[in-house]
Design an enzyme around this catalytic site. Structure first.
Site, mmCIF file in Angstrom:
data_model
loop_
_atom_site.group_PDB
_atom_site.id
_atom_site.type_symbol
_atom_site.label_atom_id
_atom_site.label_comp_id
_atom_site.label_asym_id
_atom_site.label_seq_id
_atom_site.Cartn_x
_atom_site.Cartn_y
_atom_site.Cartn_z
ATOM 1 N N GLN A 193 11.506 -26.345 -19.052
ATOM 2 C CA GLN A 193 12.235 -25.203 -19.604
ATOM 3 C C GLN A 193 11.633 -23.895 -19.120
ATOM 4 O O GLN A 193 12.332 -23.000 -18.667
ATOM 5 C CB GLN A 193 12.188 -25.267 -21.137
ATOM 6 C CG GLN A 193 13.278 -24.481 -21.797
ATOM 7 C CD GLN A 193 14.630 -25.006 -21.387
ATOM 8 O OE1 GLN A 193 14.884 -26.206 -21.430
ATOM 9 N NE2 GLN A 193 15.508 -24.134 -20.945
ATOM 10 N N HIS A 247 12.297 -22.051 -15.664
ATOM 11 C CA HIS A 247 13.590 -21.423 -15.378
ATOM 12 C C HIS A 247 13.469 -19.920 -15.194
ATOM 13 O O HIS A 247 14.134 -19.330 -14.343
ATOM 14 C CB HIS A 247 14.576 -21.656 -16.535
ATOM 15 C CG HIS A 247 15.444 -22.851 -16.338
ATOM 16 N ND1 HIS A 247 16.363 -22.934 -15.339
ATOM 17 C CD2 HIS A 247 15.541 -24.017 -17.034
ATOM 18 C CE1 HIS A 247 16.993 -24.096 -15.415
ATOM 19 N NE2 HIS A 247 16.505 -24.780 -16.428
ATOM 20 N N GLU A 290 19.060 -24.290 -28.202
ATOM 21 C CA GLU A 290 20.019 -24.684 -27.163
ATOM 22 C C GLU A 290 19.835 -26.185 -26.857
ATOM 23 O O GLU A 290 20.776 -26.957 -26.882
ATOM 24 C CB GLU A 290 19.763 -23.845 -25.917
ATOM 25 C CG GLU A 290 20.692 -24.135 -24.769
ATOM 26 C CD GLU A 290 20.245 -23.438 -23.486
ATOM 27 O OE1 GLU A 290 19.081 -22.968 -23.423
ATOM 28 O OE2 GLU A 290 21.046 -23.387 -22.536
ATOM 29 N N HIS A 291 18.578 -26.564 -26.548
ATOM 30 C CA HIS A 291 18.250 -27.969 -26.291
ATOM 31 C C HIS A 291 17.276 -28.449 -27.347
ATOM 32 O O HIS A 291 16.287 -27.770 -27.626
ATOM 33 C CB HIS A 291 17.561 -28.126 -24.926
ATOM 34 C CG HIS A 291 18.340 -27.570 -23.786
ATOM 35 N ND1 HIS A 291 18.087 -26.319 -23.257
ATOM 36 C CD2 HIS A 291 19.362 -28.087 -23.061
ATOM 37 C CE1 HIS A 291 18.929 -26.095 -22.241
ATOM 38 N NE2 HIS A 291 19.713 -27.141 -22.103
ATOM 39 N N ASP A 326 20.839 -31.917 -17.974
ATOM 40 C CA ASP A 326 21.040 -30.742 -17.114
ATOM 41 C C ASP A 326 21.881 -31.105 -15.898
ATOM 42 O O ASP A 326 22.649 -30.283 -15.399
ATOM 43 C CB ASP A 326 19.691 -30.216 -16.597
ATOM 44 C CG ASP A 326 18.875 -29.524 -17.671
ATOM 45 O OD1 ASP A 326 19.445 -29.183 -18.722
ATOM 46 O OD2 ASP A 326 17.658 -29.326 -17.462
ATOM 47 N N HIS A 356 60.271 -9.330 -44.838
ATOM 48 C CA HIS A 356 59.767 -10.706 -44.884
ATOM 49 C C HIS A 356 60.589 -11.506 -45.899
ATOM 50 O O HIS A 356 61.023 -12.626 -45.617
ATOM 51 C CB HIS A 356 58.294 -10.742 -45.303
ATOM 52 C CG HIS A 356 57.327 -10.451 -44.201
ATOM 53 N ND1 HIS A 356 57.229 -9.226 -43.601
ATOM 54 C CD2 HIS A 356 56.398 -11.238 -43.587
ATOM 55 C CE1 HIS A 356 56.281 -9.269 -42.672
ATOM 56 N NE2 HIS A 356 55.760 -10.477 -42.640
#
Lengths: 430, 430
Positions: free
Chosen positions: A260, A263, A328-329, A362, A421
């Site tokens: 991770q 990145h 996220e993960h 991934d 209406h």
């Protein structure tokens, strides 16, 4: 070195700090720049795109080269290794197979009195896919964004990506685009590319949905044009939270944290464990694996600023911390991952057990790797076929069905002060 | 008087003008105001809410009155007529029954080599529902926003709505909230209410998703906090497009156009027809029905600025114009509505046949009345149970399954220059 936190109050504060790491001080200035870029592209079209490409990417692109040609894509196939081509094809096949499942289907329900209600799903006319250049120019990003659009049967899938030196685009990205069903590719990036997709230029068509990750300018541009077009999400830097117990392998946990961190200097890597021994082993192992890491400077920065090990009393407490962060993960490297899953409320993707490193998801397990970040998993899901589809509600009433509900409708229209209406029902009934 | 347009180029221009009617000149100034309000609420919490309520709504609310009490809700039941209560209950029942259908369900797929993939759906922890005050304080809005959250099993459903004279809230709105399962109600509106829902104050809890319509400040505030929380959409003024042929009843078509126009001076009411006679009859009938209309000034304004009749050669051409506009509401008052439906690509809700006025869907047919506006139906759908749910992707790999894909993954990680990604697989396989 990864810090180990044992105090639960401190752990919560730390998770909140990490979760909010995308909120910059100078976001107002950047937003103003982005608004100006968008206005200029709206006004000057292609000319603005080429000027910004020269200014920001340092590349002079002749107007006729804005669109990537078929022969350039053909050439890209020759520029990548046969092994890489095979890997891209395998990933594309597995991603497509997963996304083909449980796609939205139209349905109607026939109720009493000849009432028909339902949903009619249709794809968007045009999808726009942003692919970053430079360090984050990934073929996997192309596959994960384009394949759901293809499965949704979107007729035009438009990709934009900034040119690098010599106006070139990463050949692996071009091959992935071709394999994934992208119908046209344009050599432009940044906020200007997002503006082009939202408003159209002489060359680039206006689209209905824009997806894909990008830097802060791209993200702010997506937020700015949201409403004019749909967007997938406002992606922040990537993050993983691993819950591991004493049976986990510290070498595996450490490499997953580093996968991770490598990145982006703003990526977050968090371990929550009930094992003090594992905490210490992972701490040491991360340092060791960093020693000869090819991206050491960047990765170390992420670990130093947004890496942490949290020690909890038990795994339920670990799950609660994870829910607070809504990662996220999420990896569950524990003895009974399916039991622990019951305690998880918010996470983009969940990897169960010791043989499910994030990397498998991934690249090619099948589920999408475009996931909600920065706590957005509290309310959002992965990019999917749904991102490129929408439905129309279907309502057919019969004269007798309308008659039966007319009084209730008219009573409601009176309460809301909307006479026409009421009349729209009154005039049709007795 | 409604203009009749026969030139197709002019028709397209006119539809585009109407579609973009939400884009104001002074949006930058309003955005700046909204950002300031949000920052102040973030800093000063409840105190800021009460100050803004005094400033914008002219109401002094004591802090302990911010939350609406149970006895105030009980009293509301006594303040509305038994007929209205019954109508609200009927609408709630029918809306809930429709939304209970085809709700997202978790699933897993067992693939070869003990691979498990799937989706796990969960509700958000807290939903925030904005209900406008004044002219647009509608019980139907409450039902349409709260019931999907209830069906999604959201534990806390938080409603905010601005107080009117004497700090009061429309009793029909309170009753609808109670019937729809709202768990708490706060007496605050505007951008400050949206800020409170996004960041939380001493009294109001931070939520995960904010839904509901509002004025331009509310809409801009929703856009501003989007990313921190989820939102349903950026709602613009309401609109209807009616496709009608010679068999349609001009009185019904006219009243349906006015039912849209009477909402708001910016509402749009568009008729597309292949019958010149119907066009003329509707034109005359709209004028006649406007004569004694209780909301004549406002309704006439909408008709004058954003009302139009377009004459086409045939119904297919009408459908194409409708697709271009992507209307929030589409009525098909034609001989064979189900055949024409096949030509429709984009619309929020579609009402088929002569006995399905929009009002039936506005109140109680079942499908949601919160729909994409201003062309957003090109990419977005109605508010629904999905708005309050999200899923986590599920990935479980086995050692043997990981072994089989390890080479492909490692080839991809080399192409992307991510060594720890590769090692996370390498260390786990041979």
């Amino acid at each position: 070195m990864l810090r180990i936190i044992t105090d639960q109050g401190e752990a919560r504060q730390e998770l909140q700090r990490i979760s909010e790491r995308t909120y910059h001080e100078n976001i107002e200035t950047q937003s103003a720049t982005v608004r100006e870029i968008i206005a200029t592209v709206k006004k000057n079209g292609d000319r603005a795109l080429l000027e910004y490409t020269e200014k920001f990417d340092g590349q002079v692109i002749p107007p006729e080269k804005l669109k990537v040609s078929g022969s350039e894509i053909d050439a890209a196939y020759q520029q990548i290794s046969p092994d890489l081509l095979q890997a891209i094809k395998l990933a594309a096949t597995k991603i497509e197979a997963f996304h083909q499942q449980r796609t939205p289907k139209s349905w109607v329900q026939f109720a009493e009195d000849n009432v028909v209600l339902g949903r009619r799903y249709t794809p968007v006319d045009r999808a726009g896919l942003y692919v970053p250049g430079g360090r984050a120019s990934y073929p996997s990003t192309v596959l994960m964004n384009a394949i759901p659009a293809k499965v949704a049967q979107v007729p035009r899938i438009v990709m934009v990506t900034p040119p690098s030196e010599g106006g070139k685009i990463n050949p692996a990205v071009l091959v992935a685009a071709s394999e994934a069903g992208v119908t046209e590719i344009y050599r432009v990036g940044g906020a200007q590319a997002v503006a082009a997709l939202a408003y159209g230029t002489e060359t680039i068509p206006r689209v209905d949905v824009i997806t894909g990750p990008g830097n802060i300018y791209v993200t702010l541009a997506k937020k700015e044009v949201y409403g004019r077009v749909g967007i997938d999400s406002l992606a922040g830097p990537s993050e993983v939270l691993i819950i591991a117990d004493s049976q986990a392998n510290p070498v595996h946990v450490a490499v997953d944290l580093l996968a991770q961190a490598e990145h982006d200097p703003m990526a977050a890597a968090i371990l929550v464990t009930d094992s003090e021994l594992l905490a210490q082993q992972v701490q040491a192992e991360v340092d060791q694996q960093l020693e000869n890491h090819p991206r050491r400077t960047l990765t170390e920065k992420a670990i130093a600023h947004y890496g942490v090990i949290i020690l909890t009393k038990n795994l339920t407490e670990a799950a609660e911390l994870s829910n607070l962060f809504a990662p996220e993960h999420l990896e569950l490297e524990v003895e009974s991952p399916w039991d622990l899953l019951e305690h998880i409320r918010h996470a983009g993707a969940i990897f169960l057990g010791n043989s499910s490193p994030e990397a498998v998801g991934d690249y090619l397990a099948g589920p999408n790797h475009t996931l909600p970040t920065s706590g957005a998993a509290r309310y959002a899901s992965a990019l999917g076929v749904e991102t490129f589809m929408k439905y129309s509600s279907i309502i057919e009433y019969s004269p007798s069905a309308l008659q039966k509900v007319s009084k209730a409708i008219i009573d409601l229209t009176i309460a809301e002060g909307l006479p026409s209406h009421g009349n729209s029902v009154k005039y049709r009934t007795k």
